[in-house]
Structure formats: structure tokens, C-alpha cells
Scaffold this active site. Structure first.
Site, mmCIF file in Angstrom:
data_model
loop_
_atom_site.group_PDB
_atom_site.id
_atom_site.type_symbol
_atom_site.label_atom_id
_atom_site.label_comp_id
_atom_site.label_asym_id
_atom_site.label_seq_id
_atom_site.Cartn_x
_atom_site.Cartn_y
_atom_site.Cartn_z
ATOM 1 N N ALA A 356 0.682 7.019 -2.430
ATOM 2 C CA ALA A 356 1.976 7.563 -2.844
ATOM 3 C C ALA A 356 2.898 7.552 -1.649
ATOM 4 C CB ALA A 356 1.813 8.986 -3.394
ATOM 5 N N LYS A 357 4.208 7.647 -1.909
ATOM 6 C CA LYS A 357 5.181 7.476 -0.838
ATOM 7 C C LYS A 357 5.114 8.595 0.179
ATOM 8 C CE LYS A 357 8.367 4.983 0.990
ATOM 9 N NZ LYS A 357 7.965 3.711 1.599
ATOM 10 N N VAL A 358 4.945 9.827 -0.281
ATOM 11 C CA VAL A 358 4.848 10.964 0.645
ATOM 12 C C VAL A 358 3.417 11.463 0.601
ATOM 13 C CG1 VAL A 358 5.707 13.252 1.218
ATOM 14 C CG2 VAL A 358 7.254 11.587 0.183
#
Length: 362
Positions: A356-358
């Protein structure tokens, strides 16, 4: 504990985008991002650098995860070589998990994070500030929790990055850190002005990278090596290949490669060498000789004379830029390589599995 927070969907994005379209678009934005930093961000970076230089930090600690950790390693080389400031990469768990509280009076703590949202980065930075450190956050989000707990902040000005593999935020972080280091020593960073045009020219050579990518379509393992300023590039290239194509890619300093791992290299082993034009490349030369001696499938990213001695490669315009700036260009063909290998293997580089991006690490 690590948890992941999905990045919000891009409301502008078409629903039928082809695999890799977002990553390709963001790689192509990099020259514009570099220009934006140089034209709009440089004055603020210089101002922060001057304020911190006036406080005469005696030591620098760098804190980051993932791609940002490779940017932090680049900053370590810059600060130690060009300013003579001793630097270290922190282990955040010493404060977040073990509760250690070292005396950080007059120590500069630089935390690099694309999102500025990971709880352990925020907690360790807060603890560092409470322990007397000068704290600087380098992020793509000036409204992030990390920016909020830091005394100083630098915005890398990359704009929203939607593809999971970080590309433009990496090169933006490198340039921001370079300008900051130059500001600490009273420099203007003028040599960096050539980077946007050179980056544009390199990204236009994607067809060359596509040819290289065919070598790795069925690769089961890869080794990437470099020395000096190129070592962070090797680590970032390995990370990009692993998170997009799922090929186990091992990054080694050339010196470390000779201390054992060289034994696994044979005449069918794919090796990529990132060769900076300067002292790092000179230090890597004996390693390249050993790799050729073992018959390795050696691809060189670097100066023409080194590419011509390898199995294949990608020539960089190293004669046009100083060694300490070459990593901002070196990574571009390697980003393209990760993209092309992933597409060739029938996968989508925009959305690697299980990521996931974060990433929220505690």
C-alpha cells in the site's frame, strides 16, 4: 507492528487504464518536478539550511524507511564527503520499541518520508526533539504529522504520487537533499541546473531499456552493485525490481560483494553494476574485473567506456554532471527497467501485491 493504509483513489484517473500507465506517467513527470524544485523550492531550502548551519550541528542522524531510506543514504554520503559531518542511519526501534532516550543535544536529525504519516517516524522524531535534537522533516506533504512534530520542514514538491512504486518522490528527495547540503556549506547548488534537461533526454531512451529488459524476463535472481554515491542507487533499483516484478534482487556495495556474496555469481548470474564517473567508479573497478573474470552476465549503467567492456548497458552522460549529482540520473533507466521487466512478465507495476502507498510501522 506494521499496518498499511490504502492511498486514496485518484478521482481524475480513467477506470480503464492499462497496467503501468500511472507509474509511466509519474516517471515522465520527473524532469518537471526537478525544474519545480530548482525554480520554486530552492529559496526555501537554502533558508532552512542557513538557519540550521547557524546552529552548528556536531553530528547528523538520518531516519527513513523504504525508498526514503535510500534517499537518506545518499544524504549520508553528501554530508560526510562534502561537509565532513559524521552521519549515521538510525534504528527507530531503539526509541519506539525499547524506549531509549539518548542525549541528542546539537545533533541534527533528518527524517525523510514521502507521506510523513508513518507512526514510528513521527514517534522517533518527536522523541529526538525532546532529547535536544535539531529536527528536520523532508516530505511530500507539508501538512503531515511528521512535518508537524519537526522543528524544520522541506517540501520535495513532487505532487501526488499514485503508483505504489515511488519514482518521482525519490528523485525529488535526492535533489532536495543535495540543495540542502549545498546550503549548509554556503553553496548555491548551481550545478544541479542541468539535471531537468538531462533527465528528459534519458527518459526518452526507453526503447533502449526495453531491449535490456528482455534479458530479465525469466530471471530468478539478480545482483546489483555499486560503490560510493552509486550505492544508494543500487539499493533503490533492487527495491524497485522486487516490489514491481517480484524478482529477488540483492544490492551490495562492491566491497561487500567481494567479502562472500561473489561466490554465488557464475556465468549465468545477471549482475547490474551502477558505475559513477568519479572516485566511486574507480573504487568499483576491481569488482568489475572480478565479475568479468567469473563470466557474469554483466550490465553496466554508467560511462561509455565501462558499458563497452560489459555484456550490455546504458550509457549515462556522466561527463556533463558532477559525481555527487549522478545518482539523480542513474536511477532513471533503472526505474524504467523495473517497469519494462514487470510489463514483460505480465504484471502491473502500478499495484504490486500486498503493498500500500502509506506503510504504517509502529
Amino acid at each position: 507492528m506494521t499496518t498499511t493504509t490504502p492511498y486514496p483513489p485518484d478521482p481524475q484517473a480513467p477506470h480503464n487504464e492499462l497496467p503501468g500507465r500511472i507509474m509511466a506517467r509519474e516517471m515522465a513527470e520527473q524532469p518537471a518536478v526537478l525544474r519545480r524544485i530548482l525554480s520554486q523550492g530552492a529559496p526555501a531550502i537554502r533558508e532552512v539550511a542557513e538557519q540550521i548551519a547557524a546552529r552548528a550541528p556536531r553530528f547528523v542522524l538520518l531516519t527513513a524507511r523504504g525508498t526514503s531510506d535510500n534517499a537518506a543514504l545518499y544524504a549520508k554520503y553528501l554530508l560526510e564527503i562534502r561537509l565532513g559531518l559524521p552521519c549515521g542511519l538510525t534504528s527507530m526501534s531503539t526509541t519506539t520499541a525499547y524506549g531509549a532516550r539518548p542525549d541528542l543535544t546539537d545533533v541534527l536529525v533528518i527524517t525523510v518520508s514521502q507521506s510523513g504519516g508513518s507512526p514510528d517516524l513521527v514517534a522517533s522524531t518527536r522523541a529526538a526533539r525532546e532529547a535536544g535534537a535539531i529536527t528536520l522533516a523532508v516530505t511530500n506533504n507539508p501538512d503531515s504529522p511528521l512535518a508537524g512534530v519537526s522543528e524544520y520542514h522541506l517540501d520535495i514538491m513532487a505532487g501526488p504520487e499514485r503508483a505504489l512504486p515511488a519514482t518521482k518522490t525519490y528523485t525529488a528527495s535526492l535533489l532536495t537533499l543535495y540543495l540542502f547540503a549545498e546550503g549548509l556549506r554556503g553553496g548555491t547548488g548551481a550545478p544541479a541546473k542541468v539535471l531537468p534537461d538531462l533527465a528528459e533526454r534519458l527518459l526518452a531512451r526507453q526503447h533502449e531499456v526495453r531491449t535490456l529488459a528482455a534479458r530479465y524476463r525469466f530471471a530468478e535472481r539478480m545482483v546489483i552493485t555499486s560503490r560510493g554515491y552509486g550505492y544508494p542507487t543500487a539499493k533503490e533499483a533492487a527495491l524497485k525490481l522486487m516490489e514491481t516484478s517480484y524478482i529477488p534482487a540483492l544490492a551490495y556495495s562492491g566491497a561487500d560483494l567481494l567479502h562472500g556474496p561473489l561466490a554465488m555469481v557464475d556465468n549465468v548470474s545477471p549482475v547490474i553494476a551502477v558505475v559513477t564517473d568519479g572516485k566511486g567508479g574507480e573504487a568499483l573497478r576491481p569488482v568489475l574485473d572480478r565479475l568479468r573474470g567469473r563470466g557474469a552476465d554483466l550490465v553496466v549503467i554508467g560511462p561509455r567506456h565501462q558499458v563497452e567492456q560489459a555484456s550490455a548497458g546504458f550509457v549515462l552522460p556522466t561527463e556533463e554532471v558532477a559525481e555527487e549529482l549522478q545518482p539523480i540520473l542513474e536511477i532513471l533507466p533503472l526505474q524504467l527497467l523495473a517497469y519494462e521487466v514487470t510489463i514483460a512478465r505480465g504484471q502491473d507495476p502500478d499495484a504490486p501485491r500486498a503493498l500500500a502507498k502509506v506503510t504504517e510501522t509502529r
